[in-house]
Design a protein around this motif. Structure first.
Motif, PDB file in Angstrom:
ATOM      1  N   ALA A 430       0.813  -1.219   0.000  1.00 17.99           N
ATOM      2  CA  ALA A 430       0.000   0.000   0.000  1.00 17.99           C
ATOM      3  C   ALA A 430       0.844   1.265   0.000  1.00 17.99           C
ATOM      4  CB  ALA A 430      -0.928  -0.001   1.222  1.00 17.99           C
ATOM      5  N   ASP A 466      -6.999   0.830  -1.498  1.00 17.62           N
ATOM      6  CA  ASP A 466      -6.184   1.794  -0.749  1.00 17.62           C
ATOM      7  C   ASP A 466      -5.160   2.488  -1.644  1.00 17.62           C
ATOM      8  OD1 ASP A 466      -7.551   1.173   1.532  1.00 17.62           O
ATOM      9  OD2 ASP A 466      -6.075  -0.294   2.241  1.00 17.62           O
ATOM     10  N   PRO A 470      -6.535   6.529  -2.176  1.00 23.80           N
ATOM     11  CA  PRO A 470      -5.960   6.725  -0.836  1.00 23.80           C
ATOM     12  C   PRO A 470      -6.763   7.722  -0.015  1.00 23.80           C
ATOM     13  CG  PRO A 470      -4.691   7.919  -2.483  1.00 23.80           C
ATOM     14  CD  PRO A 470      -5.706   7.115  -3.234  1.00 23.80           C
ATOM     15  N   ARG A 549     -11.575  10.282   0.150  1.00 28.11           N
ATOM     16  CA  ARG A 549     -10.877   9.411  -0.803  1.00 28.11           C
ATOM     17  C   ARG A 549     -10.858  10.074  -2.170  1.00 28.11           C
ATOM     18  NH1 ARG A 549      -9.632   4.185   0.348  1.00 28.11           N
ATOM     19  NH2 ARG A 549     -10.359   3.345   2.346  1.00 28.11           N
ATOM     20  N   THR A 557       0.182   4.339 -10.715  1.00 30.58           N
ATOM     21  CA  THR A 557      -0.814   3.739  -9.810  1.00 30.58           C
ATOM     22  C   THR A 557      -1.566   2.613 -10.494  1.00 30.58           C
ATOM     23  OG1 THR A 557      -1.071   5.858  -8.653  1.00 30.58           O
ATOM     24  CG2 THR A 557      -2.816   4.234  -8.371  1.00 30.58           C
TER      25      THR A 557
END
Length: 991
Positions: A430, A466, A470, A549, A557
C-alpha cells in the motif's frame, strides 16, 4: 641383408602382436640390430614390407594396434632425448650435430613412406597412415624438431585427410595435426580446418576428436562454446570439460559465462549436468581462490539472478553441511544467504534445525524487512540522470528482492509471527514509495500465506482500493475574504443564468431558433460553472479533521494495481469461478486500462483480461474478439501478451468457444492411401467451431509465423505446437509450416524456437498413430516446398535429406509410445504408396533419387495386401525410371519384399507343424525368436514381430534371416580374432 637380419625383423613383428611382450626391450633389440648395419636401405624396405600387413586391416584388432604402437615407438627411438640446460649452452657445432641427429634417416624414411601412401584407394590404408603419423608426432619429445619441408608435407597431407569420406580417417588426421597448429597465427590452416570440422562435420566422434585437441584462442573459443549446444550428448559433455580445463573464467564475457551455466545446469542429459557441477564450476572457483562472492560478481547477479541461484544450488549440493554453515553464514551477500536458506529448506525436516541457525523468528525478520524496504529511496527525474544514484537504488532494490524471497523460508506456523509478516507485506504494497519492481513479488509472497481464494481476493481488493483511492485529509477552510469572493461569483453567475433564460424565451417567441440554440448552450455552461462554485464552497467549509478518498488514475498507480490483480488471478485455482469482487475489478480497473495511453498499463491490463477469462467461459466469449484485435494491432509486447491469452483460451475451451452451440469432440478417423490431399483446411482444423472463425484465427497465426519479429514468431510457433499436441487442431499444412520454420536458416539464432519445436516434433509423433498420420500428410507438401524454393530463399540452403530422415523417423510405427499390436496397415505403408505415386508422376524429376532412398528407409508392415500393391508399384517404377542409382535402390527393395513374402509363407507353413528340435538342441519354433533391435541397414525389411491370425491361431512372423546356431556363433567369434602371422607365413612360403 642376411637371412638372420630378415628373421630378426619378422620375429619382431610377430612378437609385437602380443600385448604381454615388453615393447621397450623389443625396440632396443631391433635398434641394436639396425645400428650394426652399414647399409640401411634393405632394412628399410623389409621393415615397410611387414608393416603393410598391419596397414591393410581397417578393424581395430588388438594385434594390429600392438604392431602400430611398436612401429611408432621404434621409429621415434632414433630421436635424441630432450636437451638439458647444460647441453643447450654448448657451442654452435654441437647444436648443428644435434640437428642432424634429429632428422634420422629411418624416421624420415617412415614419414616419406606414409606420406606417399595417404592417397591410397583403400580406406584401411588411409586410416593406418593417419594413425601412424598421429602416433609418431605424439611420441616425439616436446622440443623435437623436424625438417621444414617434411613439416609442410605432413601438414598438407593431413589437411586433405580431414576431409576424407570415412570418419575414422578424419579422426586420426585431426589428432595428427594437434602439434601442427599455431594458435597465434591468424591464418593457420590447421585452426581453419578444425573450426570447419566443428561447424560442419556430420559425425559426432570427429567433432569430439577436434574438441580434444584444438588449441584455445580468441578465434577458436566461440566455436568451442557453440559445441556446448551440440545435438550429441558426448560432444556437449566434452566441450564443457575442455572449457573447464583450458579456458580461464576471465577469458569469457559475462554473457558467455551466464549462457554456459544456463544451458549446462538445465541440459537434458544427466551426464552433461554432472560435468558442469563437478568440473566446470570447481575449475572456476579454483581460479578465483574458492571465493563464491567473486564468482557471483563474474555472473552479474543483479541481472541474471536465476542463473546465479542455480549455480549456488549446484555448489551447495557438493558442499558438506558443516562447511555450509561455517563459510556461508559469515558472508554479507544476501543473495548467497537466500540461496542457502532455500537449499536447506528443500531438505525438509532434516534442514529445519539448520534453518533456525540461519534465520531469526518470523516477527523479528518482518520488522527488519519493513525497515529496509521503507529506506529504499525514491528518485526524482533529475536524480535518475545521475548514474551513481541510480545504481545505488538498483542495488537496494535487488537486495530487497532477495529479502522478500527469504520470507518463503520463515517458520510461519506460529500465529503471531505469521500475522506480523502478513501485515508488513500488506503495508508495503500500500505504500506509494514501494518500488514497482517489488510489487509482483510482494503480492506473490502475501498470497502464499493465505490459503483460501476468497480471502486472497478480498485482501488484494482492499489493497488495490487503498492504492487507487488513498485516504487524504480535507483542506483547511478558506478565510472570509476568499469565501465572500466565491459568494459574489456565485451571485453573478445566477444573474447571468436568469438573463439568459429570459432571452431564450424571447427568441422562442420570435421563432429565432438558431439564436435559441446558442443561448441554450450558454445556459448549460453557466449552470456547470455555478455547480463547480457551489462544490468549492462546500469543500472549503468542511472541518480540518475530515478524511476523503480521491481516485488516482496516473500510469504508475494503475500499473501497480494491475500487477497485484494479475498476480492474484495467477494464484487462483482455475476452477474458482468469477466472484463479485473480481467482476468489480474487471469493470472498474481492467477494462478501462485496455484503452490507456501508457503501453505498460495496456500490457498488464491484457494479461489480467486473459487470465481472468480463464475462469469464465462467458467472459472468454465476450472478449475473445477484443484479444484477437489487440494481437494484430498493438505494440509487439502487448501483441504477444494478447496472443498468449488467445492460445490459453483455445487450449482450455477449444475452438467451440467461438460458437454458441455445444460441441462434441470427434476423433480423427484413420485414412486410406487414396484419401484426398487437398481436403479443405476447415475440415482439418475447425473441429466443431464455425468455419470462418476458426479459419480466420489459423490464418492470423500462420501470418505470425512469417513475422520479422522473432519473439512474436516464436510465441506463435509455441502456441501452435501446444494446440496441435493437445488435439485442439489437426493440420498437416500447419505442421509443414512448423517443420519448415524449424529448418529455416533465418531461425538459426532463435534458440528457444529451435528447442521448443525440436521437443514438440518428437512428443507429438510418438503420442498416437493419428498424429503420425498428420506427419505423413505433411511429408510431400514439405518436400515440394523445399524442392521448389527459389535460389534467393533461405529454404534453398536446407538439407532436404535431413528433412526426409526426420519425417521418416517421426512416422516409424516402432517410435510410438504404445506401438500397435494388431496387424493394421502402418503409416509407413501409406507413405510408401504416396512416394511411389510421386515417382510415377514424373520419373525424370531430380527428386526421384531422393524418393528411392526414402523408400529404402521405411518400416513396412507385414500386411500381404499392401506388400503386393507396393511390389506392383515398384515394378511400374522400374519400367519408367532411367536413373541407375534409383533403379538399383528400387530393385533391391523389390527383392527384399519378394524374399520377405516367401519367408512369411514358409514360416506360416512350418509354424503349424509340431515342435521340432535339431541335433544341436535349437528349437525351430518361432516363439523362441525375439529381436530387440534391427540394424539400420535392415530397417526396410523387418523391425518387429507382428502376430497374424491363421485359423484362429496367433502365429508370429519371422525375419528373413535364420538364427545362427551356437557352433556357428563360436566359429564366427574365433574369426574375429585376427592374427597377422598367418599372412606373413603365407607370403614367406610363396616366396
Amino acid at each position: 641383408m642376411t637371412a638372420d637380419n630378415a628373421i630378426e625383423i619378422k620375429e619382431a613383428f610377430q612378437r609385437a602382436q602380443k600385448g604381454h611382450n615388453n615393447k621397450a626391450k623389443l625396440v632396443a633389440s631391433l635398434k641394436s640390430r639396425y645400428n650394426k648395419l652399414e647399409d640401411k636401405t634393405l632394412f628399410h624396405e623389409e621393415f615397410v614390407h611387414y608393416l603393410k600387413y598391419a596397414m591393410i586391416v581397417y578393424k581395430r584388432e588388438p594385434t594390429v594396434e600392438n604392431v602400430i604402437e611398436f612401429v611408432a615407438k621404434f621409429s621415434t627411438s632414433f630421436q635424441c632425448p630432450p636437451k638439458t640446460e647444460e647441453e643447450e649452452e654448448k657451442g654452435e657445432e654441437e647444436e648443428e650435430d644435434d640437428d642432424e641427429e634429429d632428422d634420422h634417416p629411418f624416421l624420415s624414411f617412415i614419414f616419406n613412406f606414409l606420406l606417399e601412401s595417404h592417397k591410397a584407394n583403400s580406406h584401411a590404408v588411409r586410416f593406418r597412415v593417419c594413425q601412424l603419423i598421429n602416433k609418431l608426432l605424439g611420441s616425439m619429445a616436446e622440443n623435437a624438431q623436424i625438417d621444414d619441408d617434411l613439416f609442410d608435407q605432413i601438414h598438407q597431407a593431413m589437411l586433405i585427410r580431414v576431409t576424407d569420406k570415412f570418419p575414422n580417417v578424419r579422426i586420426q588426421a585431426a589428432l595428427a595435426m594437434t602439434r601442427l597448429q599455431q594458435p597465434m597465427d591468424p591464418d593457420c590452416p590447421t585452426i581453419d580446418a578444425y573450426m570447419m570440422i566443428l561447424e560442419n562435420d556430420s559425425n559426432a566422434e570427429v567433432r569430439r576428436a577436434v574438441l580434444s585437441c584444438i588449441a584455445m584462442s580468441p578465434r577458436t573459443l566461440p566455436k568451442v562454446l557453440k559445441r556446448t549446444r551440440d545435438i550429441k550428448e558426448n560432444v556437449r559433455k566434452l566441450a564443457y570439460q575442455v572449457l573447464a580445463e583450458k579456458v580461464h573464467i576471465k577469458a569469457l564475457s559475462i554473457a558467455q559465462r551466464v549462457s554456459l551455466l544456463q544451458q549446462g545446469l538445465h541440459d537434458s542429459s544427466e551426464a552433461v549436468r554432472e560435468v558442469v557441477c563437478a568440473r566446470l564450476l570447481p575449475a572456476w572457483l579454483l581460479r578465483l581462490d574458492g571465493n563464491v562472492v567473486e564468482l557471483l560478481h563474474k555472473l552479474d547477479v543483479e541481472n541474471c539472478a536465476q542463473t546465479a541461484l542455480d549455480t549456488l544450488r549446484a555448489i551447495f549440493t557438493s558442499t558438506p553441511a558443516d562447511e555450509l554453515l561455517q563459510n556461508k553464514l559469515l558472508s554479507l551477500c544476501v543473495f548467497i544467504r537466500k540461496a542457502l536458506c532455500e537449499f536447506i529448506k528443500a531438505k525438509g525436516d532434516e534442514g529445519d534445525e539448520m534453518l533456525e541457525q540461519v534465520l531469526p523468528d518470523a516477527a523479528t525478520y518482518a520488522d527488519y524487512l519493513y525497515g529496509y524496504l521503507k529506506a529504499v529511496p525514491v528518485l526524482s527525474e533529475e536524480q535518475r540522470a545521475d548514474f551513481n544514484q541510480l545504481e545505488l537504488v538498483m542495488t537496494k532494490e535487488f537486495i530487497s528482492q532477495q529479502l522478500i524471497h527469504l520470507t518463503g523460508c520463515l517458520d510461519t506456523n506460529e500465529e503471531g509471527g505469521r500475522r506480523r509478516v502478513l501485515t508488513v507485506l500488506q503495508e508495503m504494497l500500500a505504500l506509494p514509495q514501494t518500488p514497482p519492481s517489488l510489487v509482483s513479488l510482494l503480492t506473490e509472497k502475501l498470497l502464499a500465506l493465505i490459503p483460501d481464494d476468497h480471502r486472497r481476493t478480498q485482501t488484494v481488493a482492499e489493497i488495490i482500493s487503498d492504492v487507487r483511492e488513498p485516504i487524504m485529509e480535507a483542506s483547511q477552510p478558506m478565510n472570509e475574504n476568499e469565501s465572500r469572493k466565491q459568494q459574489v461569483q456565485l451571485a453573478e453567475v445566477k444573474v447571468r443564468i436568469l438573463e439568459a433564460k429570459q432571452a431564450l424565451e424571447d427568441c422562442i417567441t420570435a421563432q429565432e431558433f438558431s439564436r435559441a440554440a446558442e443561448l441554450k448552450d450558454s445556459i448549460t455552461g453557466l449552470e456547470n460553472h455555478r455547480n463547480q462554485i457551489i462544490q468549492d464552497i462546500a469543500e472549503s467549509s468542511q472541518p480540518a479533521d475530515k478524511e476523503i478518498r480521491t481516485e488516482k488514475n496516473d500510469p504508475e498507480t494503475l500499473l501497480r494495481c494491475l500487477t497485484m490483480c494479475a498476480e492474484l488471478l495467477k494464484q487462483m485455482n482455475i476452477k474458482t469461478r468469477m466472484s463479485p469482487t473480481i467482476s468489480a475489478l474487471m469493470s472498474s480497473l481492467i477494462l478501462p486500462s485496455i484503452a490507456n495511453a501508457h503501453p505498460a498499463v495496456r500490457n498488464m491490463a491484457v494479461v489480467c483480461l486473459g487470465t481472468c477469462a480463464l475462469h469464465s467461459k462467458e467472459l472468454a466469449k465476450t472478449h475473445m474478439v477484443l484479444l484477437l484485435q489487440i494481437a494484430q494491432l498493438d505494440e509487439v509486447k502487448i501483441r504477444i501478451s494478447a496472443l498468449r491469452a488467445v492460445i490459453d483460451l483455445l487450449l482450455l475451451f477449444g475452438f467451440q468457444l467461438l460458437s454458441d452451440r455445444p460441441a462434441t469432440q470427434t476423433e480423427r478417423p484413420s485414412h486410406s492411401p487414396d484419401r484426398q490431399e487437398d481436403e479443405t483446411p476447415a475440415a482439418e482444423d475447425k473441429g466443431d467451431a464455425p468455419e470462418d472463425s476458426a479459419q480466420s484465427i489459423l490464418i492470423m497465426l500462420s501470418d505470425f509465423l512469417d513475422s520479422e519479429v522473432s519473439d512474436l514468431r516464436t510465441e506463435t510457433a509455441e502456441g501452435l505446437a501446444k494446440l496441435m499436441y493437445t488435439g485442439r487442431i489437426s493440420s498437416a499444412k500447419m505442421l509443414s509450416r512448423l517443420v519448415l520454420l524449424w529448418y529455416n536458416p533465418v531461425t538459426e539464432d532463435d534458440t528457444r524456437l529451435r528447442h521448443c519445436l525440436g521437443v514438440f516434433f518428437q512428443l507429438y509423433a510418438r503420442e498416437s498413430r493419428a498424429h503420425q498420420e498428420v506427419v505423413e500428410e505433411c511429408f510431400l507438401p514439405t518436400i515440394r516446398t523445399l524442392m521448389n524454393a527459389p535460389a534467393t530463399s533461405p529454404l534453398a540452403e536446407v538439407d532436404i535429406n535431413n528433412v526426409v530422415e526426420l519425417l521418416v523417423e517421426l512416422t516409424r510405427p516402432s517410435a510410438l509410445i504404445k506401438p500397435s499390436t494388431n496387424t493394421e496397415v502402418c503409416v509407413h505403408d501409406y507413405l510408401a504408396v504416396r512416394v511411389c505415386g510421386e515417382m510415377l508422376k514424373d520419373p525424370t524429376a531430380p527428386e526421384v533419387r531422393l524418393y528411392a532412398k526414402t523408400l529404402s528407409n521405411l518400416e513396412l508392415s507385414t500386411d500381404g495386401t499392401i506388400r503386393k500393391d507396393l511390389l506392383t508399384l515398384l515394378q511400374q517404377i522400374t519400367q519408367v525410371v532411367k536413373d541407375r542409382i534409383c533403379l538399383r535402390a528400387v530393385e533391391k527393395m523389390i527383392d527384399q519384399l519378394a524374399d520377405s513374402r516367401e519367408q512369411a509363407e514358409l514360416l506360416t507353413a512350418s509354424a503349424l507343424q509340431p515342435l521340432d528340435v535339431n541335433a544341436d538342441g535349437r528349437h525351430t519354433n518361432s516363439s523362441n525368436l525375439h529381436i530387440h533391435r534391427i540394424p539400420t541397414q535392415a530397417l526396410h525389411t523387418h523391425h518387429h514381430f507382428r502376430a497374424v491370425e491363421i485359423d484362429g491361431e496367433n502365429v508370429p512372423e519371422s525375419v528373413a534371416v535364420a538364427r545362427p546356431s551356437r557352433k556357428a556363433k563360436i566359429a564366427a567369434l574365433e574369426k574375429t580374432k585376427l592374427d597377422l602371422n598367418a599372412l606373413i607365413n603365407q607370403e614367406a612360403n610363396m616366396s
